[in-house]
Design an enzyme around this catalytic site. Structure first.
Site, PDB file in Angstrom:
ATOM      1  N   TYR A   1      -8.850 -11.051 -21.867  1.00  0.00           N
ATOM      2  CA  TYR A   1      -7.670 -10.352 -22.386  1.00  0.00           C
ATOM      3  C   TYR A   1      -7.842 -10.008 -23.869  1.00  0.00           C
ATOM      4  CZ  TYR A   1      -2.810  -9.833 -23.930  1.00  0.00           C
ATOM      5  OH  TYR A   1      -1.644  -9.376 -24.504  1.00  0.00           O
TER       6      TYR A   1
ATOM      7  N   LYS B   1      -7.988  -6.366 -25.866  1.00  0.00           N
ATOM      8  CA  LYS B   1      -6.997  -6.001 -26.886  1.00  0.00           C
ATOM      9  C   LYS B   1      -7.657  -5.768 -28.246  1.00  0.00           C
ATOM     10  CE  LYS B   1      -3.179  -6.011 -24.444  1.00  0.00           C
ATOM     11  NZ  LYS B   1      -2.433  -4.740 -24.248  1.00  0.00           N
TER      12      LYS B   1
END
Ligand code: ADP
Length: 251
Positions: free
Chosen positions: A154, A158
Site C-alpha cells: 500500500y 501511495k
C-alpha cells in the site's frame, strides 16, 4: 451539455471520495462519481441531486482496467462534457507482513492505487490541454512519507503517486494544469474503523487522536475542503505540492 466544469472523482461512492464528490458538486462542478461499486456511486449521486447539485454515477468501473477507464471517460465526456478536474481517490488497502505479501496482492494494490491514476490521467489530460485549464488531485497517504509496517504494498503505491504528481506537475504546468497530492493522516472512515477492528492501526483511533496536535481524527470533509481549494481558479499557482491534511501529525 452543461456549462459547468466537469470533475471526475474516483472511488466517489465511499469515505473520502464521497465527501469530495459532495463538496465539488456544491462548488458548482458537474461531478462524475466513478466507482467499482455501482450501488454506492448511485446513492451518492442521489444525495447530491437531492441537495440541488449536479452529479452522474458511473458504477462498475475498475480503475485498474485501462479499457474500462477509457470507456468511462468517453461516456462522461458525452454526458457532461470535457473533464477538467480529476480526483484520483479510489484505492485498496492491505495489511500483511512484508515476507508474506503475495505477488497477486502486490500487483493488485499497485494496479488500483497507482496504475489507475496513470490510466485516468492519460485519459483526461487531452481535455485539460485543449482547455488550457485542469486540476488533478491525487489522494495519497501520510504513510507514503513515513512508512508503515505491514503495509509495504500500500505504502509503495501511495509513494509512487507522489512521484507521479511531481512529474506531471513539471510536464503539464505550461498547459494550465496543476497536479497536487493530499496525503491524509488518520481519517475517520468505515475503512479506518475496519482497520481498527482488525488491529491494523497499532492502537485505537482514540489513541491516535490523542497523539494528533489537533486532538481528533480527520473527517472526510477535511480532505474535501483542501481538494476543493486546489480545484479553484485562485489555486492555479500551486502545483507539484504535497498538501498534508493531518491535524499537524506528519506520520
Ligand atoms: P477511504 O476510507 O480511504 O475513503 P473507502 O474504502 O471508503 O476508502 O473508499 C474507497 C473507494 O474506492 C470505495 O468506494 C471503493 O469501491 C473504491 N474502489 C476500490 N477499488 C476500486 C477500483 N478498482 N476501481 C474503482 N473504484 C474502486
Amino acid at each position: 451539455m452543461t456549462e459547468r466544469k466537469t470533475a471526475v472523482v474516483t472511488g466517489g461512492g465511499s469515505g473520502i471520495g464521497r465527501a469530495v464528490a459532495h463538496r465539488l458538486a456544491a462548488d458548482g462542478f458537474a461531478v462524475a462519481v466513478l466507482d467499482l461499486n455501482a450501488d454506492t456511486a448511485k446513492q451518492v449521486v442521489e444525495e447530491i441531486t437531492e441537495a440541488g447539485n449536479e452529479a452522474v454515477a458511473f458504477g462498475d468501473v475498475d480503475v485498474s482496467d485501462r479499457g474500462q477507464v477509457n470507456a468511462a471517460i468517453e461516456s462522461i465526456r458525452q454526458t457532461l462534457g470535457p473533464v477538467l478536474v480529476l480526483v484520483n481517490n479510489a484505492g485498496v488497502t492491505g495489511f500483511r507482513e512484508f515476507l508474506k505479501i503475495s505477488d497477486a496482492s502486490w500487483n493488485k494494490t499497485l494496479a488500483v492505487n497507482l496504475s489507475g491514476p496513470f490510466y485516468l490521467s492519460q485519459a483526461v489530460l487531452p481535455d485539460m490541454i485543449a482547455a488550457h485549464w485542469g486540476r488533478i488531485v491525487n489522494i495519497s497517504s501520510s504513510s507514503a512519507q513515513g512508512g508503515q509496517q505491514y503495509m509495504a504494498h500500500y505504502v509503495s503505491s501511495k509513494a509512487g503517486l507522489i512521484g507521479m504528481t511531481k512529474s506531471l506537475a513539471l510536464e503539464f504546468g505550461e498547459h494550465g494544469v496543476t497536479v497536487n497530492t493530499i496525503p491524509p493522516g488518520f481519517v475517520d472512515t468505515p475503512m479506518l474503523r475496519e482497520s481498527e477492528r482488525r488491529g491494523m492501526l497499532g492502537g485505537s483511533v482514540d489513541i491516535h487522536a490523542e497523539r494528533t496536535p489537533v486532538r481528533r481524527p480527520g473527517k472526510p470533509e477535511d480532505i474535501a475542503a483542501a481538494t476543493s481549494f486546489l480545484c479553484r481558479e485562485e489555486a492555479g499557482y500551486i502545483t507539484g505540492q504535497i498538501i498534508g491534511v493531518n491535524g499537524g501529525r506528519n506520520t
